[in-house]
Design a protein around this motif. Structure first.
Motif, mmCIF file in Angstrom:
data_model
loop_
_atom_site.group_PDB
_atom_site.id
_atom_site.type_symbol
_atom_site.label_atom_id
_atom_site.label_comp_id
_atom_site.label_asym_id
_atom_site.label_seq_id
_atom_site.Cartn_x
_atom_site.Cartn_y
_atom_site.Cartn_z
ATOM 1 N N CYS A 78 0.806 -1.316 0.167
ATOM 2 C CA CYS A 78 0.042 -0.237 0.072
ATOM 3 C C CYS A 78 0.917 1.293 -0.033
ATOM 4 O O CYS A 78 0.097 2.275 0.111
ATOM 5 C CB CYS A 78 -0.895 -0.088 1.141
ATOM 6 S SG CYS A 78 -2.097 -1.358 1.127
ATOM 7 N N GLN A 79 2.154 1.182 -0.224
ATOM 8 C CA GLN A 79 3.068 2.398 -0.181
ATOM 9 C C GLN A 79 2.708 3.224 -1.483
ATOM 10 O O GLN A 79 2.760 2.496 -2.576
ATOM 11 C CB GLN A 79 4.557 1.963 0.079
ATOM 12 C CG GLN A 79 5.224 3.182 0.036
ATOM 13 C CD GLN A 79 6.750 2.727 0.629
ATOM 14 O OE1 GLN A 79 7.232 1.435 0.077
ATOM 15 N NE2 GLN A 79 7.643 3.534 1.375
ATOM 16 N N THR A 80 2.532 4.536 -1.293
ATOM 17 C CA THR A 80 2.605 5.359 -2.331
ATOM 18 C C THR A 80 3.959 5.874 -2.813
ATOM 19 O O THR A 80 4.966 5.847 -2.258
ATOM 20 C CB THR A 80 1.631 6.451 -2.070
ATOM 21 O OG1 THR A 80 2.670 7.498 -0.906
ATOM 22 C CG2 THR A 80 0.482 6.175 -1.402
ATOM 23 N N SER A 81 4.001 6.587 -3.958
ATOM 24 C CA SER A 81 5.145 7.023 -4.645
ATOM 25 C C SER A 81 5.725 8.141 -3.706
ATOM 26 O O SER A 81 7.029 8.556 -3.723
ATOM 27 C CB SER A 81 4.770 7.676 -6.047
ATOM 28 O OG SER A 81 4.002 8.569 -6.069
ATOM 29 N N GLU A 86 -1.105 4.108 2.243
ATOM 30 C CA GLU A 86 -2.517 4.300 1.863
ATOM 31 C C GLU A 86 -3.226 3.280 2.612
ATOM 32 O O GLU A 86 -3.026 1.927 2.477
ATOM 33 C CB GLU A 86 -2.943 4.043 0.701
ATOM 34 C CG GLU A 86 -4.239 4.389 0.388
ATOM 35 C CD GLU A 86 -4.853 4.297 -0.929
ATOM 36 O OE1 GLU A 86 -6.205 4.487 -1.280
ATOM 37 O OE2 GLU A 86 -3.945 4.195 -2.067
ATOM 38 N N LEU A 100 -4.180 7.879 5.051
ATOM 39 C CA LEU A 100 -2.826 8.010 4.678
ATOM 40 C C LEU A 100 -1.818 7.949 6.229
ATOM 41 O O LEU A 100 -2.208 8.471 7.127
ATOM 42 C CB LEU A 100 -2.110 9.112 4.079
ATOM 43 C CG LEU A 100 -2.650 9.099 2.522
ATOM 44 C CD1 LEU A 100 -2.202 10.410 1.942
ATOM 45 C CD2 LEU A 100 -2.124 7.872 1.776
#
Length: 101
Positions: A78-81, A86, A100
């Motif tokens: 679930c890691q975002t850029s 998330e 978040l």
């Protein structure tokens, strides 16, 4: 699951695996084992049935939640850029609605 993975006394074992992208593989995050009366005999856990016969209880042995393993899977999946995580919708109520981390 291979039968060689089961420890002493286990009658049945169920593993739950979670995808770990960094490893490119699924890894165990939970398990549940049925030991019938093997563990109860060692701990002398007994009860009386309706006919007053003393019997050994059947037992389960569960990981329940291996928190570090689940956190690793959550971060990896679930890691975002922007290097945030998330929060899946199903977990948001437990975190005050946060989306978040």
């Amino acid at each position: 699951m291979l039968h060689g993975d089961m420890g002493a006394g286990k009658y049945r074992m169920n593993d739950i695996n979670t995808w770990m992208p960094s490893l490119g593989a699924y890894r165990e995050t939970h398990s549940c084992s049925s030991l019938h009366d093997w563990q109860a005999r060692r701990a002398n856990v007994r009860y009386r049935d309706n006919g007053c016969t003393v019997r050994f209880a059947y037992t389960l042995n569960n990981t329940a939640v291996a928190t570090p393993r689940l956190l690793a899977a959550l971060v990896e999946n679930c890691q975002t850029s922007e290097a945030e995580v998330e929060v899946p919708a199903v977990l948001r109520p437990y975190l005050g609605g946060r989306e978040l981390l």
